[in-house]
Every structure is written in C-alpha cells, then in structure tokens.
Design a protein around this motif. Structure first.
Motif, mmCIF file in Angstrom:
data_model
loop_
_atom_site.group_PDB
_atom_site.id
_atom_site.type_symbol
_atom_site.label_atom_id
_atom_site.label_comp_id
_atom_site.label_asym_id
_atom_site.label_seq_id
_atom_site.Cartn_x
_atom_site.Cartn_y
_atom_site.Cartn_z
ATOM 1 N N LYS A 180 74.185 -13.966 -52.578
ATOM 2 C CA LYS A 180 75.295 -14.300 -53.472
ATOM 3 C C LYS A 180 74.962 -15.424 -54.437
ATOM 4 N N TYR A 181 73.852 -16.120 -54.204
ATOM 5 C CA TYR A 181 73.433 -17.180 -55.123
ATOM 6 C C TYR A 181 72.256 -16.762 -55.993
ATOM 7 N N LEU A 182 71.817 -15.524 -55.863
ATOM 8 C CA LEU A 182 70.754 -14.997 -56.714
ATOM 9 C C LEU A 182 71.362 -14.330 -57.945
ATOM 10 N N PRO A 183 70.588 -14.158 -59.003
ATOM 11 C CA PRO A 183 71.166 -13.560 -60.216
ATOM 12 C C PRO A 183 71.598 -12.114 -60.032
ATOM 13 N N PHE A 184 71.040 -11.413 -59.051
ATOM 14 C CA PHE A 184 71.357 -9.995 -58.880
ATOM 15 C C PHE A 184 72.822 -9.772 -58.527
ATOM 16 N N SER A 185 73.374 -10.612 -57.664
ATOM 17 C CA SER A 185 74.775 -10.438 -57.284
ATOM 18 C C SER A 185 75.716 -10.667 -58.465
ATOM 19 N N SER A 186 75.273 -11.464 -59.436
ATOM 20 C CA SER A 186 76.097 -11.735 -60.616
ATOM 21 C C SER A 186 76.109 -10.570 -61.597
ATOM 22 N N MET A 187 75.226 -9.598 -61.410
ATOM 23 C CA MET A 187 75.143 -8.480 -62.346
ATOM 24 C C MET A 187 76.242 -7.443 -62.116
ATOM 25 N N GLN A 188 76.520 -7.117 -60.855
ATOM 26 C CA GLN A 188 77.541 -6.115 -60.560
ATOM 27 C C GLN A 188 78.497 -6.560 -59.464
ATOM 28 N N SER A 189 77.975 -7.147 -58.423
ATOM 29 C CA SER A 189 78.787 -7.437 -57.237
ATOM 30 C C SER A 189 79.980 -8.332 -57.544
ATOM 31 N N THR A 190 79.770 -9.414 -58.268
ATOM 32 C CA THR A 190 80.853 -10.370 -58.508
ATOM 33 C C THR A 190 82.048 -9.740 -59.228
ATOM 34 N N PRO A 191 81.868 -9.090 -60.387
ATOM 35 C CA PRO A 191 83.052 -8.489 -61.038
ATOM 36 C C PRO A 191 83.686 -7.369 -60.214
ATOM 37 N N LEU A 192 82.889 -6.592 -59.509
ATOM 38 C CA LEU A 192 83.444 -5.494 -58.715
ATOM 39 C C LEU A 192 84.244 -6.007 -57.526
ATOM 40 N N LEU A 193 83.771 -7.064 -56.885
ATOM 41 C CA LEU A 193 84.510 -7.638 -55.760
ATOM 42 C C LEU A 193 85.783 -8.340 -56.237
ATOM 43 N N ILE A 194 85.744 -8.882 -57.454
ATOM 44 C CA ILE A 194 86.953 -9.497 -58.013
ATOM 45 C C ILE A 194 88.011 -8.427 -58.248
ATOM 46 N N TYR A 195 87.626 -7.301 -58.843
ATOM 47 C CA TYR A 195 88.599 -6.248 -59.119
ATOM 48 C C TYR A 195 89.166 -5.656 -57.839
ATOM 49 N N SER A 196 88.303 -5.397 -56.868
ATOM 50 C CA SER A 196 88.761 -4.767 -55.629
ATOM 51 C C SER A 196 89.586 -5.701 -54.761
ATOM 52 N N GLY A 197 89.611 -7.004 -55.097
ATOM 53 C CA GLY A 197 90.391 -7.956 -54.330
ATOM 54 C C GLY A 197 89.700 -8.463 -53.091
ATOM 55 N N ASN A 198 88.390 -8.230 -52.991
ATOM 56 C CA ASN A 198 87.657 -8.674 -51.815
ATOM 57 C C ASN A 198 87.372 -10.172 -51.850
ATOM 58 N N ILE A 199 87.344 -10.748 -53.029
ATOM 59 C CA ILE A 199 87.224 -12.203 -53.160
ATOM 60 C C ILE A 199 88.400 -12.704 -54.000
ATOM 61 N N THR A 200 88.937 -13.849 -53.640
ATOM 62 C CA THR A 200 90.108 -14.410 -54.319
ATOM 63 C C THR A 200 89.978 -15.921 -54.413
ATOM 64 N N GLY A 201 90.884 -16.513 -55.197
ATOM 65 C CA GLY A 201 90.986 -17.975 -55.256
ATOM 66 C C GLY A 201 89.705 -18.665 -55.671
ATOM 67 N N THR A 202 89.303 -19.645 -54.878
ATOM 68 C CA THR A 202 88.119 -20.439 -55.203
ATOM 69 C C THR A 202 86.841 -19.611 -55.162
ATOM 70 N N GLU A 203 86.838 -18.521 -54.400
ATOM 71 C CA GLU A 203 85.655 -17.660 -54.365
ATOM 72 C C GLU A 203 85.394 -17.042 -55.733
ATOM 73 N N ILE A 204 86.475 -16.710 -56.448
ATOM 74 C CA ILE A 204 86.319 -16.175 -57.803
ATOM 75 C C ILE A 204 85.720 -17.225 -58.728
ATOM 76 N N LEU A 205 86.234 -18.443 -58.654
ATOM 77 C CA LEU A 205 85.713 -19.522 -59.498
ATOM 78 C C LEU A 205 84.252 -19.801 -59.188
ATOM 79 N N ASN A 206 83.903 -19.794 -57.909
ATOM 80 C CA ASN A 206 82.504 -20.020 -57.528
ATOM 81 C C ASN A 206 81.605 -18.911 -58.060
ATOM 82 N N GLY A 207 82.086 -17.670 -57.967
ATOM 83 C CA GLY A 207 81.294 -16.552 -58.458
ATOM 84 C C GLY A 207 81.067 -16.616 -59.958
ATOM 85 N N ILE A 208 82.118 -16.961 -60.711
ATOM 86 C CA ILE A 208 81.984 -17.075 -62.162
ATOM 87 C C ILE A 208 81.075 -18.248 -62.534
ATOM 88 N N ALA A 209 81.173 -19.355 -61.788
ATOM 89 C CA ALA A 209 80.309 -20.503 -62.041
ATOM 90 C C ALA A 209 78.839 -20.142 -61.836
#
Length: 267
Positions: A209-238
């Motif tokens: 989750k801290y490598l660039p690969f997760s930022s390519m697809q995983s982060t936006p897809l998990l945000i949409y599906s509701g699997n990550i919320t709140g501060t996890e979203i902010l951390n992912g975008i950061a």
C-alpha cells in the motif's frame, strides 16, 4: 497548455471515428466483467470464513475497474511513441519547439483518457441497470464521490509517469516486447488489476500500500467500493501525490540524461 489541449482533442476525434472498435470494446468489457463476477460469486458461496470485502463491494470494484482500466494501465495505446523510439524518428521529436517529456506525457495521457471516454458510458449504463448485488452501486456520499475522482486523476498521473520511465528504458534496448511484458505483468498484479490487494496477506499488504503500484488502481477502486473510508482515504491520496511527484522528477532527469546520450543511426 494550448498545444497539449490540441493534442488531446486530436486523439479524441481519432478514437471516436472507429465505431466498430468501440462496440467491440464495450461488448468485451461487459462479458469479461460478467465472467469475473461469476468467479467471485462461486468464491463467496464456497468461502468458509468472512472475506475482506463484501460481495456488493467486490461487484462495484470489478465494474469500476473495467470502466477505468483503459485509463489506468501502464502498457496501453502508445504504439506511436514505441515506433518513434525504435525507428529513430525521435531525432525529429528533438527538433520540435516542444519539450519531449511533456509532449509524450500528455500524448500518453490523452491516449488513455480518450480510449476510456468512448467506451465507459455504455458500460456504466449496463452496470447501473443490473439487479443487486451484481450491478454497480453509487457512492455512499458526495465526499466519497469527490475523493474517487481526485484519486482517479492522481492515479492517471502516476500511471503515465511510470509509463514514461518505461519509454526511457527503450532507448537502451533493441526490442520493446520484453520490457512491455514485464511491466504489464508486474503493474497489473501489484496494483490490484487482477485481484484486490485486500485479499493479499496482511504483511504483504502493509508493504504494497506504500508502493506506487497500489496508487495506480487499488486506491481509487477501494475508495469507490467503500472498502476504505475517513483518514484511510486521505492517507491513500497523500501517498498518490507523493509518488506522482517522485516519478515525475525521476522521469524528467532520466529523460534529459537519455537524450544527451542518444545516438540515431542512418541519414
């Protein structure tokens, strides 16, 4: 920015001219999603313990992944750039009154965005009209929707920046096929393009989750599906912002070095 916007407009016009190709892309995307959902349905039915995502969440994940996949893949519709490097026509690119890194960056971004625009709406309509739980659920809130769009834009920036590094490596190789196969397999698997990263072991996920690969697809897809919320979203975008800046700097430096040492044979 006018020259980059003109480049984007030209790519869009070229993409929408081939209606048969667009229809084929829509049909193949829908069929592939249905097959993937059937596989997950069998998995969830036979699972003896709770899985990290609910079935409606995985359905939304798969639909959105397929809708934006053309935009968030590293190895995509960049045949012209490959050809320019392989044939030696890069010499003409170097004399144009335009930064070659910026030109290729926006050209690669336009290729991905336009390919997604011409096929995403029909797939989205089909996904929205399917019955629960196999259809696409809308986001739970307006903030979740906004976070998803911000994350998708950042993911596109990271994907194109990573693709630029792949283009630069082609200056030092004779054949491009090997590089493309390695990059496609690695980025697709580690970005959640094959299976969601939440299904990975916790120790592996803590690193991915801290490598660039997760930022390519995983982060936006998990945000949409509701699997990550709140501060996890902010951390992912950061993490996405940090990796986009890092990859852009590395790519620009590497491009300048490659251009200074490039040798074009022939006249």
């Amino acid at each position: 920015m006018k020259k980059y916007l003109s480049l984007f407009r030209i790519r869009l016009i070229n993409s929408v001219q081939y209606r048969a190709v667009t229809f084929g892309a829509v049909a193949s995307n829908v069929v592939w999603v249905l097959l993937e959902l059937m596989m997950y349905a069998a998995l969830y039915k036979s699972a003896e313990k709770a899985l990290p995502m609910s079935f409606p969440q995985i359905c939304s994940y798969v639909w959105v992944k397929r809708i934006v996949m053309g935009m968030l893949v590293v190895v995509a519709y960049d045949g012209e750039i490959y050809s320019v490097i392989h044939s030696g026509s890069v010499a003409y690119e170097l004399v144009r009154p335009m930064d070659i890194y910026g030109k290729w960056y926006f050209q690669a971004a336009a290729n991905r965005v336009t390919s997604t625009m011409v096929s995403c709406i029909p797939v989205l309509v089909i996904a929205m009209i399917l019955p629960e739980p196999y259809g696409l659920r809308p986001p739970m809130s307006a903030l979740q929707t906004l976070a998803f769009f911000v994350s998708v834009v950042l993911a596109l920036g990271i994907v194109v920046a990573f693709a630029m590094l792949m283009f630069i490596t082609l200056f030092y190789t004779i054949a491009q096929r090997g590089v493309k196969i390695i990059v496609a397999a690695t980025t697709s698997f580690l970005s959640g393009g094959m299976i969601p990263l939440t299904f990975f072991p916790e120790r592996v996920l803590a690193i991915l989750k801290y490598l660039p690969f997760s930022s390519m697809q995983s982060t936006p897809l998990l945000i949409y599906s509701g699997n990550i919320t709140g501060t996890e979203i902010l951390n992912g975008i950061a993490v996405q912002i940090i990796w986009m800046m890092i990859l852009l700097v590395i790519g620009k430096v590497a491009m300048n070095y490659a251009i200074k040492h490039v040798v074009v044979q022939g006249g």
